[in-house]
Design a protein around this motif. Structure first.
Motif, PDB file in Angstrom:
ATOM      1  N   SER A   1      28.076  44.674  36.056  1.00 57.96           N
ATOM      2  CA  SER A   1      28.538  43.758  37.090  1.00 57.96           C
ATOM      3  C   SER A   1      29.206  44.479  38.260  1.00 57.96           C
ATOM      4  CB  SER A   1      29.508  42.740  36.491  1.00 57.96           C
ATOM      5  OG  SER A   1      30.619  43.414  35.932  1.00 57.96           O
ATOM      6  N   ALA A   2      29.600  45.731  38.076  1.00 55.69           N
ATOM      7  CA  ALA A   2      30.224  46.490  39.162  1.00 55.69           C
ATOM      8  C   ALA A   2      29.140  47.000  40.105  1.00 55.69           C
ATOM      9  CB  ALA A   2      31.021  47.660  38.587  1.00 55.69           C
ATOM     10  N   GLY A   3      29.469  47.076  41.398  1.00 57.54           N
ATOM     11  CA  GLY A   3      28.520  47.607  42.373  1.00 57.54           C
ATOM     12  C   GLY A   3      28.307  49.100  42.158  1.00 57.54           C
ATOM     13  N   PRO A   4      27.217  49.671  42.694  1.00 55.45           N
ATOM     14  CA  PRO A   4      26.899  51.079  42.424  1.00 55.45           C
ATOM     15  C   PRO A   4      27.993  52.052  42.892  1.00 55.45           C
ATOM     16  CG  PRO A   4      25.354  50.132  44.011  1.00 55.45           C
ATOM     17  CD  PRO A   4      26.237  49.030  43.542  1.00 55.45           C
ATOM     18  N   THR A   5      28.521  51.863  44.115  1.00 60.52           N
ATOM     19  CA  THR A   5      29.555  52.802  44.582  1.00 60.52           C
ATOM     20  C   THR A   5      30.870  52.558  43.848  1.00 60.52           C
ATOM     21  OG1 THR A   5      30.071  51.329  46.421  1.00 60.52           O
ATOM     22  CG2 THR A   5      28.556  53.151  46.865  1.00 60.52           C
ATOM     23  N   THR A   6      31.201  51.306  43.619  1.00 61.86           N
ATOM     24  CA  THR A   6      32.422  50.988  42.878  1.00 61.86           C
ATOM     25  C   THR A   6      32.325  51.527  41.458  1.00 61.86           C
ATOM     26  OG1 THR A   6      32.650  48.948  44.155  1.00 61.86           O
ATOM     27  CG2 THR A   6      33.941  49.118  42.148  1.00 61.86           C
ATOM     28  N   ALA A   7      31.174  51.365  40.835  1.00 59.36           N
ATOM     29  CA  ALA A   7      30.984  51.844  39.466  1.00 59.36           C
ATOM     30  C   ALA A   7      31.167  53.354  39.396  1.00 59.36           C
ATOM     31  CB  ALA A   7      29.599  51.447  38.956  1.00 59.36           C
ATOM     32  N   ARG A   8      30.577  54.071  40.336  1.00 57.97           N
ATOM     33  CA  ARG A   8      30.706  55.528  40.327  1.00 57.97           C
ATOM     34  C   ARG A   8      32.164  55.948  40.523  1.00 57.97           C
ATOM     35  NH1 ARG A   8      27.221  56.797  44.105  1.00 57.97           N
ATOM     36  NH2 ARG A   8      28.754  57.019  45.738  1.00 57.97           N
ATOM     37  N   ASP A   9      32.863  55.282  41.452  1.00 61.63           N
ATOM     38  CA  ASP A   9      34.276  55.590  41.681  1.00 61.63           C
ATOM     39  C   ASP A   9      35.115  55.302  40.441  1.00 61.63           C
ATOM     40  OD1 ASP A   9      33.594  56.297  44.256  1.00 61.63           O
ATOM     41  OD2 ASP A   9      34.327  54.432  45.165  1.00 61.63           O
ATOM     42  N   ASP A  10      34.845  54.167  39.798  1.00 59.24           N
ATOM     43  CA  ASP A  10      35.587  53.807  38.586  1.00 59.24           C
ATOM     44  C   ASP A  10      35.302  54.777  37.449  1.00 59.24           C
ATOM     45  OD1 ASP A  10      36.955  51.671  39.655  1.00 59.24           O
ATOM     46  OD2 ASP A  10      35.481  50.179  39.015  1.00 59.24           O
ATOM     47  N   LYS A  11      34.046  55.190  37.326  1.00 59.00           N
ATOM     48  CA  LYS A  11      33.696  56.161  36.284  1.00 59.00           C
ATOM     49  C   LYS A  11      34.422  57.486  36.522  1.00 59.00           C
ATOM     50  CE  LYS A  11      29.152  54.285  35.172  1.00 59.00           C
ATOM     51  NZ  LYS A  11      27.698  54.481  35.252  1.00 59.00           N
TER      52      LYS A  11
ATOM     53  N   GLN B   1      41.336  59.963  34.313  1.00 58.48           N
ATOM     54  CA  GLN B   1      42.359  59.420  33.413  1.00 58.48           C
ATOM     55  C   GLN B   1      42.204  60.008  32.011  1.00 58.48           C
ATOM     56  OE1 GLN B   1      44.941  57.421  34.066  1.00 58.48           O
ATOM     57  NE2 GLN B   1      44.415  57.248  36.219  1.00 58.48           N
ATOM     58  N   LEU B   2      40.970  60.213  31.590  1.00 56.16           N
ATOM     59  CA  LEU B   2      40.721  60.824  30.283  1.00 56.16           C
ATOM     60  C   LEU B   2      41.271  62.246  30.240  1.00 56.16           C
ATOM     61  CD1 LEU B   2      39.481  60.984  27.455  1.00 56.16           C
ATOM     62  CD2 LEU B   2      37.285  61.509  28.550  1.00 56.16           C
ATOM     63  N   SER B   3      41.059  62.988  31.309  1.00 61.74           N
ATOM     64  CA  SER B   3      41.597  64.350  31.366  1.00 61.74           C
ATOM     65  C   SER B   3      43.110  64.350  31.234  1.00 61.74           C
ATOM     66  CB  SER B   3      41.200  65.025  32.679  1.00 61.74           C
ATOM     67  OG  SER B   3      39.818  65.197  32.736  1.00 61.74           O
ATOM     68  N   VAL B   4      43.777  63.440  31.922  1.00 60.76           N
ATOM     69  CA  VAL B   4      45.234  63.328  31.829  1.00 60.76           C
ATOM     70  C   VAL B   4      45.622  62.806  30.439  1.00 60.76           C
ATOM     71  CG1 VAL B   4      47.265  62.147  32.764  1.00 60.76           C
ATOM     72  CG2 VAL B   4      45.502  62.987  34.303  1.00 60.76           C
TER      73      VAL B   4
ATOM     74  N   ARG C   1      49.636  54.266  32.101  1.00 61.39           N
ATOM     75  CA  ARG C   1      48.451  55.118  32.019  1.00 61.39           C
ATOM     76  C   ARG C   1      47.330  54.434  31.251  1.00 61.39           C
ATOM     77  NH1 ARG C   1      52.121  60.285  30.755  1.00 61.39           N
ATOM     78  NH2 ARG C   1      52.574  60.866  32.893  1.00 61.39           N
ATOM     79  N   TYR C   2      47.668  53.733  30.185  1.00 60.12           N
ATOM     80  CA  TYR C   2      46.656  52.995  29.434  1.00 60.12           C
ATOM     81  C   TYR C   2      46.042  51.899  30.300  1.00 60.12           C
ATOM     82  CZ  TYR C   2      47.763  55.118  24.870  1.00 60.12           C
ATOM     83  OH  TYR C   2      47.918  55.977  23.820  1.00 60.12           O
ATOM     84  N   VAL C   3      46.862  51.212  31.080  1.00 59.20           N
ATOM     85  CA  VAL C   3      46.352  50.162  31.962  1.00 59.20           C
ATOM     86  C   VAL C   3      45.370  50.762  32.970  1.00 59.20           C
ATOM     87  CG1 VAL C   3      46.997  48.572  33.823  1.00 59.20           C
ATOM     88  CG2 VAL C   3      48.278  48.559  31.683  1.00 59.20           C
ATOM     89  N   ALA C   4      45.727  51.886  33.577  1.00 60.31           N
ATOM     90  CA  ALA C   4      44.839  52.539  34.545  1.00 60.31           C
ATOM     91  C   ALA C   4      43.529  52.954  33.877  1.00 60.31           C
ATOM     92  CB  ALA C   4      45.531  53.755  35.160  1.00 60.31           C
ATOM     93  N   LEU C   5      43.616  53.450  32.662  1.00 60.95           N
ATOM     94  CA  LEU C   5      42.411  53.852  31.931  1.00 60.95           C
ATOM     95  C   LEU C   5      41.519  52.644  31.671  1.00 60.95           C
ATOM     96  CD1 LEU C   5      41.238  56.441  30.603  1.00 60.95           C
ATOM     97  CD2 LEU C   5      42.349  55.732  28.508  1.00 60.95           C
ATOM     98  N   LEU C   6      42.105  51.551  31.230  1.00 60.58           N
ATOM     99  CA  LEU C   6      41.319  50.346  30.937  1.00 60.58           C
ATOM    100  C   LEU C   6      40.744  49.719  32.205  1.00 60.58           C
ATOM    101  CD1 LEU C   6      43.459  48.687  28.142  1.00 60.58           C
ATOM    102  CD2 LEU C   6      41.281  49.889  27.912  1.00 60.58           C
TER     103      LEU C   6
END
Length: 143
Positions: A54-64, A70-73, A40-45
């Protein structure tokens, strides 16, 4: 008539076997709990990369979004210190607030440091074996 010595000869090994089994099961549960927390920590990081330019706009939004999920969990397994530090980091990267990259990196470093302490503190043979702290963490990217 059974003598007490005969009863002890039979009951002591049975008791020791049962105690060994209990300790083994406890150890297995601890290891499984450790591995789940580590995953879970790895997924969060990994989802943190959405907060970097450096992340693309759609990738950044998905990652955020993934990071916030992950924060909720994380409320179920993270210590209070990590949850609080994540919220400090989120305040640093908020669009309403202007913080320097150094402050943001320090906030992420503190999250990673607290995660390390949480994970290493659970493993008795690694306890206290780190001298790394938040200022040692660096976000690097390939060029």
């Amino acid at each position: 008539m059974i003598e007490w010595f005969d009863v002890l000869k039979l009951s002591v090994p049975v008791f020791l076997a049962f105690l060994g089994w209990l300790l083994n099961e406890h150890s297995k549960r601890q290891w499984e709990r450790y591995k789940r927390k580590e995953e879970r920590y790895v997924a969060l990081l990994e989802s943190l990369k959405g907060f970097y330019a450096s992340a693309g706009p759609t990738t950044a939004r998905d990652d955020k979004e993934r990071f916030l999920q992950q924060l909720s969990v994380g409320w179920l397994y993270c210590p209070d210190s990590i949850i609080r530090q994540i919220y400090i980091f989120l305040n640093h990267v908020s669009t309403d607030v202007r913080k320097s990259d150094e402050e943001k990196e320090k906030a992420v470093g503190e999250i990673v440091s607290l995660m390390r302490k949480d994970l290493l503190g659970k493993r008795f043979f690694l306890r206290g074996r780190t001298r790394l702290n938040a200022s040692d963490y660096r976000h690097l990217k390939a060029t």
